[in-house]
Design a protein around this motif. Structure first.
Motif, PDB file in Angstrom:
ATOM      1  N   VAL A   1       9.784   4.870  -5.648  1.00  0.00           N
ATOM      2  CA  VAL A   1       8.761   5.910  -5.781  1.00  0.00           C
ATOM      3  C   VAL A   1       7.460   5.455  -5.121  1.00  0.00           C
ATOM      4  CG1 VAL A   1       7.298   7.139  -7.440  1.00  0.00           C
ATOM      5  CG2 VAL A   1       9.747   6.934  -7.847  1.00  0.00           C
TER       6      VAL A   1
ATOM      7  N   THR B   1       8.262  11.905  -7.985  1.00  0.00           N
ATOM      8  CA  THR B   1       9.591  11.310  -8.113  1.00  0.00           C
ATOM      9  C   THR B   1      10.698  12.272  -7.692  1.00  0.00           C
ATOM     10  OG1 THR B   1       9.614  12.046 -10.390  1.00  0.00           O
ATOM     11  CG2 THR B   1       8.996   9.760 -10.007  1.00  0.00           C
TER      12      THR B   1
ATOM     13  N   TRP C   1      19.269   4.264  -6.257  1.00  0.00           N
ATOM     14  CA  TRP C   1      17.819   4.027  -6.130  1.00  0.00           C
ATOM     15  C   TRP C   1      17.564   2.863  -5.176  1.00  0.00           C
ATOM     16  CZ3 TRP C   1      13.863   7.051  -7.649  1.00  0.00           C
ATOM     17  CH2 TRP C   1      14.146   8.058  -8.597  1.00  0.00           C
TER      18      TRP C   1
END
Ligand SMILES: Nc1ncnc2c1ncn2[C@@H]1O[C@H](COP(=O)(O)OP(=O)(O)O)[C@@H](O)[C@H]1O
Ligand SMILES: [Mg+2]
Lengths: 310, 279
Positions: B271, B125, B180
């Motif tokens: 991820v 990550t 993200w």
């Protein structure tokens, strides 16, 4: 013990079969030169071996670890310098090395010393505190090499480490690479240059179109091909095919023809004896020839004959 | 056998195979900080990037206040448009900032930097968390600057200090989770030119069809339904309410729920996409 092992590796990108059942292995502490023309599949194999790409099938192990299922462990023992320098443009040379060292989880106190040591070893001391965007191609490449060895990984992959360098910088890089591997590192190095594989590698695997075309030491490859090469050119274009057929019995492999120049190359065992036979055979068929010569083979002949056949 | 290979390599100083969750967590955090440091160094080395990402929202702030403000106040006499606008435009500022992330990630892929990171024994990550964390730092900077400029041109919040800190926290956290999404898009497209468009284009309607600039009750029905219920409005309403100490718990919880929801969906997605081998 084999440190790097690839068995029957297949990888296709859509229609393109980049790897078509490649197997190779590198014993601990040895240097393998993976030699092949552009598009042969070298980068694809290196990416598979370094956990970056999952092959369609095949087995890959590094230091006994399965590359597919034990990625984390593999990543702890490998260093990679990819085909294009992957250094950070905005950071300085020293910062780049420190960053990579920290990401290998080296001790922060040691990482600086190690970075300085490498900067000196790779003649980058003067540029150490300049952003990489001011570096020349050769300097970037050297920094990239330095980054790949900052944690002294026991297994190292260098993908075309000298492509794009001028001849002087290339020779210089060879020295650096030689230094890298004196300490028992297992190295897989890809190159398009025979000379480079010959100079740096213990063993050579020649790949072409995703398949292993030949392997062995440079000397073995030369010996395997033939001891001599006969070259000639039919005077009449229309007789090229007939000439190829007439001499096909003499060579080790099929005779090669350069479609542009019409030059036909036959690799033979005993030069002068074969030369007579070749001339006689052509004469019998009434094929007039020019530019007849007999010479020792070079590694380029190995390369060309093997890569053109497929 | 494998251990053997390593032990015969005394000069190898890297982190030898070790499990243990705590240790892994420690490395993950350290890796994340290293990557965040790298991204912040980029901003330091190219201040123009920061200037660009602050000039634009400030320009929006000034244009909307002085060009449309009059017309909007004319329609709703007694309103002070800057007080309505500023809390919303903070959201726009942090979101537009994260679209740069899409481009940066695509650039890292193109230059092989991501490949290098992926070949290192670092946490899965870390590259993305480092990126979104440095985005959040940039977001906080931009928000602070906007508040100062806003104050100079008449913005006067009425909430308590705690309310105001809460408002800033909401705005910056929303920027963090939004980046993200931006990172995920960057990983998906993988080339800079596409990223320049793909990172940006879809954000526009989202920003304008919301309660950021105007009250959605003035919009046509078909648009209002969307504008009133989309996440940017939820955040803008909560931030605005907090600045003026006039907000229901429900509004704040809805904003937090959106933030958590986006994070829980896009963090694993990004991820996963990062870990996928790129062809
Ligand atoms: N990402 C990709 N998508 C499609 N085809 C690819 C991709 N990467 C490589 N190829 C193709 O796979 C073959 C092998 O490429 P590569 O491994 O890069 O060769 P080399 O490194 O020996 O030059 C080539 O035909 C190349 O065009
Ligand atoms: Mg290549």
């Amino acid at each position: 013990m084999e440190t790097i092992v690839a068995e029957n590796v297949y990888k296709a990108y859509g229609e393109v079969q980049a790897l078509n059942g490649v197997s190779l292995s590198v014993p601990k502490g040895q240097i393998l030169g993976l030699l092949g023309p552009n598009g042969a599949g070298k980068t694809t194999l290196v990416r598979c071996l370094t956990t970056l790409l999952v092959p369609d099938s095949g087995t890959l192990t590094i230091g006994g670890y399965d590359v597919l299922t034990e990625k984390d462990k593999v990543r702890q023992i490998i260093g990679l310098s990819g085909q294009y320098s992957a250094v950070d443009e905005q950071l300085t040379g020293r910062e780049n090395l420190i960053m990579v060292g920290r990401l290998y989880h080296l001790d922060p106190a040691n990482v600086r010393n190690r970075a300085d040591e490498l900067l000196a070893q790779f003649s980058l001391e003067d540029a150490a505190n300049r952003p990489v965007k001011t570096y020349s191609g050769g300097m970037r490449r050297r920094l990239d090499l330095a980054a790949s060895v900052i944690a002294d990984p026991p297994v190292l992959f260098l993908d075309e480490p000298t492509t794009g360098l001028d001849p002087y910088a290339r020779k210089e890089s060879w020295n650096f690479i030689r230094k890298l591997v004196t300490e028992g590192t297992t190295l897989l190095l890809t190159t398009q240059y025979l000379e480079e594989a010959d100079y740096l590698a213990d063993n050579i695997v020649l790949i072409n179109k995703g398949e292993v075309a030949a392997e062995g030491t440079a000397d073995e490859l030369k010996a395997n091909l033939a001891s001599d090469v006969i070259e000639f050119r039919p005077e009449d274009r229309d007789q090229r095919q007939a000439a190829l057929e007439a001499v096909s019995a003499f060579g080790h492999d099929d005779p090669q023809i350069d479609e542009e120049t019409g030059l036909i190359t036959v690799a033979v065992d005993e030069g002068s004896k074969s030369l007579m036979e070749v001339v006689r055979a052509l004469d019998q068929k009434g094929i007039a020839i020019g530019d007849l010569s007999l010479r020792r083979p070079s590694l380029d002949d190995v390369f060309l004959s093997l890569t053109q056949q497929a | 056998m494998a251990q053997d290979a390593l032990q015969q390599q005394p000069q190898f100083q890297g982190d030898i195979v070790e499990s243990g969750l705590l240790r892994q967590l420690k490395w993950n955090i350290q890796d994340t900080l290293v990557i965040a440091w790298r991204n912040l160094m980029h901003i330091r080395r190219q201040p123009r990037l920061l200037v660009l990402s602050t000039v634009q929202p400030i320009m929006f702030l000034l244009l909307f206040t002085f060009v449309f403000g009059g017309a909007i106040e004319f329609r709703f006499p007694g309103d002070n448009y800057i007080n309505f606008l500023l809390p919303g435009i903070l959201i726009q500022a942090v979101i537009f900032g994260t679209t740069q992330t899409t481009v940066n990630i695509a650039e890292d892929i193109q230059k092989g930097v991501i490949d290098r990171f992926r070949s290192l024994p670092m946490g899965r990550t870390a590259v993305l968390a480092g990126r979104t964390l440095s985005d959040a730092a940039r977001g906080l900077f931009v928000v602070t600057l906007m508040l100062i400029v806003g104050f100079l041109i008449g913005f006067r919040p009425e909430g308590t200090i705690l309310n105001i800190v809460g408002a800033i926290f909401l705005a910056v956290s929303f920027g963090f989770v939004f980046s993200w999404i931006s990172a995920f898009i960057g990983l998906l497209v993988g080339d800079v030119e596409t990223a320049q468009v793909a990172g940006f284009i879809w954000v526009f309607p989202l920003v304008f069809a919301s309660s950021i600039f105007v009250d959605p009750s003035t919009m046509p029905d078909w648009l209002r339904g969307f504008a009133e219920n989309q996440p940017l409005s939820a955040i803008a309403n909560a931030v605005r309410g907090l600045f003026f100490g006039d907000v229901s718990l429900q509004t704040v919880l809805l904003a937090l729920a959106w933030i958590a929801g986006i994070f829980l969906v896009f963090m694993p997605l990004a991820v996963w996409q990062y870990g996928r081998s790129t062809d």
